[in-house]
Write a protein that holds these residues in place. Structure first.
Motif, mmCIF file in Angstrom:
data_model
loop_
_atom_site.group_PDB
_atom_site.id
_atom_site.type_symbol
_atom_site.label_atom_id
_atom_site.label_comp_id
_atom_site.label_asym_id
_atom_site.label_seq_id
_atom_site.Cartn_x
_atom_site.Cartn_y
_atom_site.Cartn_z
ATOM 1 N N PHE A 1 0.857 -1.187 0.000
ATOM 2 C CA PHE A 1 0.000 0.000 0.000
ATOM 3 C C PHE A 1 0.891 1.234 0.000
ATOM 4 O O PHE A 1 1.741 1.390 0.868
ATOM 5 N N ILE A 2 0.707 2.096 -0.995
ATOM 6 C CA ILE A 2 1.570 3.271 -1.141
ATOM 7 C C ILE A 2 0.713 4.528 -1.242
ATOM 8 O O ILE A 2 -0.277 4.554 -1.973
ATOM 9 N N LYS A 3 1.085 5.546 -0.493
ATOM 10 C CA LYS A 3 0.446 6.854 -0.585
ATOM 11 C C LYS A 3 1.519 7.845 -0.991
ATOM 12 O O LYS A 3 2.582 7.912 -0.384
ATOM 13 N N ASP A 4 1.233 8.601 -2.052
ATOM 14 C CA ASP A 4 2.150 9.646 -2.467
ATOM 15 C C ASP A 4 1.355 10.877 -2.885
ATOM 16 O O ASP A 4 0.150 10.943 -2.644
ATOM 17 N N GLU A 5 2.012 11.849 -3.504
ATOM 18 C CA GLU A 5 1.332 13.098 -3.864
ATOM 19 C C GLU A 5 0.236 12.902 -4.907
ATOM 20 O O GLU A 5 -0.638 13.744 -5.069
ATOM 21 N N ASN A 6 0.255 11.771 -5.609
ATOM 22 C CA ASN A 6 -0.767 11.490 -6.626
ATOM 23 C C ASN A 6 -1.953 10.696 -6.086
ATOM 24 O O ASN A 6 -2.928 10.484 -6.790
ATOM 25 N N GLY A 7 -1.862 10.220 -4.866
ATOM 26 C CA GLY A 7 -2.963 9.461 -4.283
ATOM 27 C C GLY A 7 -2.484 8.166 -3.664
ATOM 28 O O GLY A 7 -1.382 8.080 -3.128
ATOM 29 N N PHE A 8 -3.319 7.147 -3.789
ATOM 30 C CA PHE A 8 -3.064 5.854 -3.170
ATOM 31 C C PHE A 8 -2.866 4.792 -4.249
ATOM 32 O O PHE A 8 -3.465 4.858 -5.313
ATOM 33 N N SER A 9 -2.055 3.799 -3.924
ATOM 34 C CA SER A 9 -1.832 2.668 -4.815
ATOM 35 C C SER A 9 -1.816 1.407 -3.974
ATOM 36 O O SER A 9 -1.200 1.368 -2.899
ATOM 37 N N TRP A 10 -2.477 0.377 -4.479
ATOM 38 C CA TRP A 10 -2.536 -0.890 -3.756
ATOM 39 C C TRP A 10 -2.323 -2.015 -4.753
ATOM 40 O O TRP A 10 -2.996 -2.082 -5.783
ATOM 41 N N SER A 11 -1.397 -2.880 -4.462
ATOM 42 C CA SER A 11 -1.151 -4.072 -5.265
ATOM 43 C C SER A 11 -1.496 -5.274 -4.398
ATOM 44 O O SER A 11 -0.710 -5.661 -3.521
ATOM 45 N N PRO A 12 -2.690 -5.846 -4.596
ATOM 46 C CA PRO A 12 -3.111 -6.940 -3.714
ATOM 47 C C PRO A 12 -2.216 -8.168 -3.838
ATOM 48 O O PRO A 12 -1.762 -8.509 -4.932
ATOM 49 N N THR A 13 -1.964 -8.781 -2.701
ATOM 50 C CA THR A 13 -1.221 -10.040 -2.688
ATOM 51 C C THR A 13 -2.158 -11.138 -3.196
ATOM 52 O O THR A 13 -3.379 -10.962 -3.217
ATOM 53 N N PRO A 14 -1.613 -12.270 -3.604
ATOM 54 C CA PRO A 14 -2.484 -13.383 -4.015
ATOM 55 C C PRO A 14 -3.468 -13.786 -2.909
ATOM 56 O O PRO A 14 -4.626 -14.113 -3.181
ATOM 57 N N GLU A 15 -3.021 -13.711 -1.669
ATOM 58 C CA GLU A 15 -3.901 -14.055 -0.545
ATOM 59 C C GLU A 15 -5.023 -13.031 -0.392
ATOM 60 O O GLU A 15 -6.159 -13.392 -0.068
ATOM 61 N N GLU A 16 -4.710 -11.751 -0.609
ATOM 62 C CA GLU A 16 -5.749 -10.717 -0.535
ATOM 63 C C GLU A 16 -6.768 -10.895 -1.656
ATOM 64 O O GLU A 16 -7.971 -10.738 -1.442
ATOM 65 N N ARG A 17 -6.306 -11.239 -2.846
ATOM 66 C CA ARG A 17 -7.230 -11.490 -3.962
ATOM 67 C C ARG A 17 -8.177 -12.643 -3.626
ATOM 68 O O ARG A 17 -9.381 -12.558 -3.855
ATOM 69 N N ALA A 18 -7.625 -13.719 -3.106
ATOM 70 C CA ALA A 18 -8.452 -14.874 -2.747
ATOM 71 C C ALA A 18 -9.450 -14.505 -1.651
ATOM 72 O O ALA A 18 -10.614 -14.924 -1.691
ATOM 73 N N PHE A 19 -9.004 -13.727 -0.682
ATOM 74 C CA PHE A 19 -9.858 -13.269 0.412
ATOM 75 C C PHE A 19 -11.034 -12.443 -0.123
ATOM 76 O O PHE A 19 -12.185 -12.663 0.230
ATOM 77 N N LEU A 20 -10.737 -11.494 -1.018
ATOM 78 C CA LEU A 20 -11.786 -10.670 -1.627
ATOM 79 C C LEU A 20 -12.737 -11.510 -2.470
ATOM 80 O O LEU A 20 -13.961 -11.335 -2.410
ATOM 81 N N ASN A 21 -12.199 -12.419 -3.259
ATOM 82 C CA ASN A 21 -13.053 -13.276 -4.093
ATOM 83 C C ASN A 21 -13.997 -14.118 -3.241
ATOM 84 O O ASN A 21 -15.169 -14.292 -3.579
ATOM 85 N N GLU A 22 -13.492 -14.635 -2.143
ATOM 86 C CA GLU A 22 -14.326 -15.428 -1.239
ATOM 87 C C GLU A 22 -15.450 -14.574 -0.651
ATOM 88 O O GLU A 22 -16.596 -15.012 -0.565
ATOM 89 N N ALA A 23 -15.134 -13.345 -0.274
ATOM 90 C CA ALA A 23 -16.151 -12.443 0.287
ATOM 91 C C ALA A 23 -17.205 -12.101 -0.760
ATOM 92 O O ALA A 23 -18.406 -12.109 -0.465
ATOM 93 N N PHE A 24 -16.787 -11.783 -1.992
ATOM 94 C CA PHE A 24 -17.747 -11.485 -3.055
ATOM 95 C C PHE A 24 -18.638 -12.695 -3.333
ATOM 96 O O PHE A 24 -19.850 -12.557 -3.531
ATOM 97 N N ASP A 25 -18.050 -13.887 -3.329
ATOM 98 C CA ASP A 25 -18.845 -15.100 -3.542
ATOM 99 C C ASP A 25 -19.923 -15.241 -2.481
ATOM 100 O O ASP A 25 -21.066 -15.593 -2.783
ATOM 101 N N LEU A 26 -19.585 -14.970 -1.231
ATOM 102 C CA LEU A 26 -20.565 -15.067 -0.150
ATOM 103 C C LEU A 26 -21.703 -14.077 -0.341
ATOM 104 O O LEU A 26 -22.873 -14.418 -0.145
#
Length: 65
Positions: free
Chosen positions: A35-60
């Motif tokens: 997770f990066i915050k700079d003068e242009n805003g925020f940037s997030w590069s999800p880890t494979p585990e975060e992607r799986a976590f989000l996909n599981e939540a959306f499925d529910l």
């Protein structure tokens, strides 16, 4: 490796008071290495585990509709 070791987000499920629809909110850890915050805003590069976590939540959520 612990399954949650690379998860630096928290998910929150809420219900819209006007429509009754479920909403999925994501809370980011500002100290996470992906997770990066700079003068242009925020940037997030999800880890494979975060992607799986989000996909599981959306499925529910979508299975309940």
């Amino acid at each position: 490796m612990d399954k949650n070791e690379n998860i630096h987000i928290k998910l929150e499920i809420s219900r819209d008071p006007h429509t009754g629809a479920l909403n999925l909110l994501t809370r980011f850890d500002p100290n996470a290495p992906n997770f990066i915050k700079d003068e242009n805003g925020f940037s997030w590069s999800p880890t494979p585990e975060e992607r799986a976590f989000l996909n599981e939540a959306f499925d529910l959520i979508f299975k309940k509709k």
